[in-house]
Design an enzyme around this catalytic site. Structure first.
Site, PDB file in Angstrom:
ATOM      1  CE  LYS A  13      -2.119   1.211   3.730  1.00 60.61           C
ATOM      2  NZ  LYS A  13      -2.920   1.218   4.873  1.00 60.61           N
ATOM      3  NE  ARG A  88      -8.240   2.371  10.894  1.00 64.46           N
ATOM      4  CZ  ARG A  88      -6.970   2.588  11.416  1.00 64.46           C
ATOM      5  NH1 ARG A  88      -6.939   2.701  12.687  1.00 64.46           N
ATOM      6  NH2 ARG A  88      -6.074   2.579  11.001  1.00 64.46           N
ATOM      7  NE  ARG A 127       9.405  -8.990   4.507  1.00 64.92           N
ATOM      8  CZ  ARG A 127       8.336  -8.264   4.346  1.00 64.92           C
ATOM      9  NH1 ARG A 127       7.920  -7.956   3.159  1.00 64.92           N
ATOM     10  NH2 ARG A 127       7.833  -7.832   5.529  1.00 64.92           N
ATOM     11  NE  ARG A 161      11.301  -5.472   9.050  1.00 65.36           N
ATOM     12  CZ  ARG A 161      10.283  -4.817   8.475  1.00 65.36           C
ATOM     13  NH1 ARG A 161      10.543  -4.107   7.477  1.00 65.36           N
ATOM     14  NH2 ARG A 161       9.213  -4.857   9.532  1.00 65.36           N
ATOM     15  NE  ARG A 172       2.934  -6.251  11.472  1.00 67.97           N
ATOM     16  CZ  ARG A 172       4.422  -6.296  11.278  1.00 67.97           C
ATOM     17  NH1 ARG A 172       4.571  -6.394  10.074  1.00 67.97           N
ATOM     18  NH2 ARG A 172       4.903  -5.828  12.316  1.00 67.97           N
TER      19      ARG A 172
END
Ligand code: ZN
Length: 217
Positions: A13, A88, A127, A161, A172
């Site tokens: 995004k 929201r 990744r 990470r 998430r």
């Protein structure tokens, strides 16, 4: 052209919003940024917001609307706004309609970058990046040409990470669904929602978004 861009973390995004800013002169408006800027600039609503936050209270919908209204009155939003993280709730969605129509504008599309959760987990888990130059790699999709050596700079150390793991991604995604669930039906009823394949490569996602904005999809 005013749009809401929706998509879970990892759908690209931010990349697409930045591209729309550069290519179309649109501005990305996130409530957090607008709030901080309004407080810093000492706008009328910014002053109210600061008092509320200093008292340890949550900023009300009315204040958020005031801040968005002030932001929409700035000239750089005339080519188009990309709303990010707002609205929201259905009530906020109604306020946004009012804020735009008061200024002779309207919301044109709600574009959702759709992802396949399992595929997203696979993408994120694999990744890693070069510790030296930051070049991105992936266990499955893009290994260095010579094992253990960065294609770009020849460095031998890589990093991952800690939050690039399945649990974080699934959490998430759940948060994302909870956040968008209240507003998607509101915009679906208005016929504004368009879905884009967020798993496609960046150029393809961009092309799909452009087709929508140009009225070709
Ligand atoms: Zn490197």
């Amino acid at each position: 052209m005013n749009i809401i861009l929706l998509g879970p973390p990892g759908a690209g995004k931010g990349t697409q919003a930045k591209r729309l800013e550069q290519e179309r002169g649109m501005v990305q408006l996130s409530t957090g940024d607008m709030l901080r800027a309004a407080v810093k600039a000492g706008t009328p609503t910014g002053i109210q917001a600061k008092a509320v936050m200093d008292a340890g209270e949550l900023v009300s919908d009315a204040i958020v609307s005031g801040i968005i209204g002030e932001r929409l009155d700035m000239e750089d939003t005339l080519k188009g706004a990309i709303f990010d993280g707002y609205p929201r709730t259905a009530a906020q969605a109604e306020s946004l309609d009012t804020l735009l129509s008061e200024r002779g504008r309207q919301l044109d599309f709600v574009i959702e970058l759709e992802v396949n959760e399992d595929a997203l987990v696979e993408r994120v888990e694999g990744r890693f990046t070069c510790a030296n130059c930051g070049e991105g790699y992936h266990d499955k999709f893009k290994l260095p040409k010579v094992e253990g050596t960065c294609d770009v700079c020849g460095h031998h150390e890589f990093k991952r990470r800690p939050d690039d793991n399945a649990e974080t991604v699934r959490t998430r995604m759940a948060e994302y669904r909870a956040k968008t669930a209240p507003i998607l039906p509101f915009y679906e009823a208005k016929g504004l929602v368009r879905k884009v394949d967020g798993m496609a490569d960046i150029a393809e996602v961009g092309a799909q978004i452009d087709a929508i904005l140009d009225g070709k999809a």
